[in-house]
Scaffold this motif. Structure first.
Motif, PDB file in Angstrom:
ATOM      1  N   TYR A 225      -8.157  72.159  19.011  1.00 40.05           N
ATOM      2  CA  TYR A 225      -8.275  72.044  20.375  1.00 40.05           C
ATOM      3  C   TYR A 225      -6.539  73.426  20.458  1.00 40.05           C
TER       4      TYR A 225
ATOM      5  N   LYS B 267      -5.515  75.242  24.293  1.00 35.01           N
ATOM      6  CA  LYS B 267      -5.041  75.174  26.125  1.00 35.01           C
ATOM      7  C   LYS B 267      -4.270  75.623  26.701  1.00 35.01           C
TER       8      LYS B 267
ATOM      9  N   ALA C 154      -3.994  74.585  33.218  1.00 34.55           N
ATOM     10  CA  ALA C 154      -4.654  74.716  34.596  1.00 34.55           C
ATOM     11  C   ALA C 154      -5.939  75.383  33.561  1.00 34.55           C
ATOM     12  N   GLU C 155      -6.732  75.156  32.638  1.00 37.13           N
ATOM     13  CA  GLU C 155      -7.610  75.144  31.563  1.00 37.13           C
ATOM     14  C   GLU C 155      -7.549  74.236  30.815  1.00 37.13           C
ATOM     15  N   GLY C 156      -9.100  73.556  30.901  1.00 35.00           N
ATOM     16  CA  GLY C 156      -9.356  72.508  29.891  1.00 35.00           C
ATOM     17  C   GLY C 156      -9.055  73.167  28.646  1.00 35.00           C
ATOM     18  N   PRO C 157      -9.519  72.023  27.564  1.00 30.32           N
ATOM     19  CA  PRO C 157      -8.874  72.057  25.905  1.00 30.32           C
ATOM     20  C   PRO C 157     -10.698  73.307  25.872  1.00 30.32           C
TER      21      PRO C 157
ATOM     22  N   PHE D 124     -12.539  74.421  22.473  1.00 28.86           N
ATOM     23  CA  PHE D 124     -13.136  74.224  21.137  1.00 28.86           C
ATOM     24  C   PHE D 124     -12.483  75.408  19.951  1.00 28.86           C
TER      25      PHE D 124
ATOM     26  N   PHE E  43      -4.241  71.197  20.154  1.00 28.72           N
ATOM     27  CA  PHE E  43      -4.331  69.747  20.170  1.00 28.72           C
ATOM     28  C   PHE E  43      -4.735  69.252  18.871  1.00 28.72           C
TER      29      PHE E  43
ATOM     30  N   LYS F 226      -0.733  64.563  20.493  1.00 25.81           N
ATOM     31  CA  LYS F 226       0.423  65.177  21.586  1.00 25.81           C
ATOM     32  C   LYS F 226       0.047  66.514  22.285  1.00 25.81           C
TER      33      LYS F 226
ATOM     34  N   GLY G 232      -1.745  63.529  25.141  1.00 23.41           N
ATOM     35  CA  GLY G 232      -2.575  64.505  24.519  1.00 23.41           C
ATOM     36  C   GLY G 232      -4.281  63.562  25.604  1.00 23.41           C
TER      37      GLY G 232
ATOM     38  N   GLY H 123     -14.571  70.831  30.408  1.00 20.05           N
ATOM     39  CA  GLY H 123     -14.264  71.647  31.250  1.00 20.05           C
ATOM     40  C   GLY H 123     -12.746  71.511  31.795  1.00 20.05           C
ATOM     41  N   PRO H 124     -12.668  72.550  33.044  1.00 19.92           N
ATOM     42  CA  PRO H 124     -11.430  72.837  33.272  1.00 19.92           C
ATOM     43  C   PRO H 124     -10.487  71.735  33.517  1.00 19.92           C
TER      44      PRO H 124
END
Lengths: 114, 112
Positions: A36, A38, A41-44, A46, A89, A106, B42, B104-105
């Motif tokens: 992933y 990242k 301020a955003e999600g991971p 894919f 990640f 991590k 993580g 999601g974010p």
């Protein structure tokens, strides 16, 4: 006890060169692996995955290699671009029935220098 | 297409306050996961739903944490009597199966 380890917290690479991110795992029951990406301020997001029945999977500039005997996988990015700068990640999934969660490392912060 | 959405994006709570975090998964995704991500770490698994059934809650750190997905779509993670150690980013992910999960974010929770 960390089951997924990314031993390099950071990596700097020149634009156009290859980026190699590494990941080691200890649980021999892991049978599916994912990378992933990242941004802050955003999600991971894919990127790419590989099943334990394969040793390589390629998607455009991204290739993941799996060495089961060494319990090691790596993500290659060729050529590296400034937009690839992010935290990467490595994640793994246990193949046993009733196991659903991903176990993450991590992360490695990749900086691609223009 | 629409991805996973979470609300609020940021939440500040006073210690002892209850909070509720919402997750809207990708439409049609059977599986829904909650993860907690501390600074510099993580994501760590909290709980898993298959439709409305909570099949695994082994990662919930205490009985102050509670999650539900009553109609098999939207999910809420509730934290009662928040503590400073609950400060983290809470990530929701959904999947059409249980392999590749789409995140999601996140909601950044700060407990003062």
């Amino acid at each position: 006890d960390q089951q997924v380890k990314q031993n390099s917290p950071s990596l700097s690479v020149q634009e156009g060169r290859i980026s190699i991110l590494n990941c080691d795992y200890t649980n021999s029951m892991f049978d599916y692996f994912l990378w992933y990406k990242k941004y802050p301020a955003e999600g991971p997001t894919f990127l790419i995955s590989i099943s334990s029945i394969k040793d390589k999977n390629e998607d455009g500039r991204f290739t993941v290699f799996l060495n089961k005997s060494a319990k090691h996988l790596s993500l290659h990015i060729v050529p590296s671009q400034p937009g690839d700068s992010a935290v990467y990640f490595c994640a793994a999934k246990d193949g046993r029935a009733g196991s659903y969660q991903l176990t993450f490392g991590k992360g490695t912060k990749l900086s691609v220098i223009p | 297409g629409a991805g996973v959405s979470q609300s609020p994006r940021y939440k500040v709570a006073k210690r002892g306050q209850d909070v509720a975090l919402r997750c809207d998964p990708i439409s049609g995704h059977v599986s829904l996961f909650w993860y907690q991500q501390a600074l510099g770490q993580g994501p760590e698994f909290l709980t898993y739903f298959q439709n409305e059934a909570q099949l695994d809650k082994s990662g919930l750190p205490s009985d102050r944490f509670f999650a539900e997905r009553p109609e098999g779509s939207v999910s809420t993670l509730k934290i009662q009597r928040t503590q400073q150690e609950d400060s983290a980013v809470y990530l929701c992910a959904s999947s059409p199966n249980t392999d590749t999960q789409y995140f999601g974010p996140g909601t950044r929770l700060t407990v003062l």
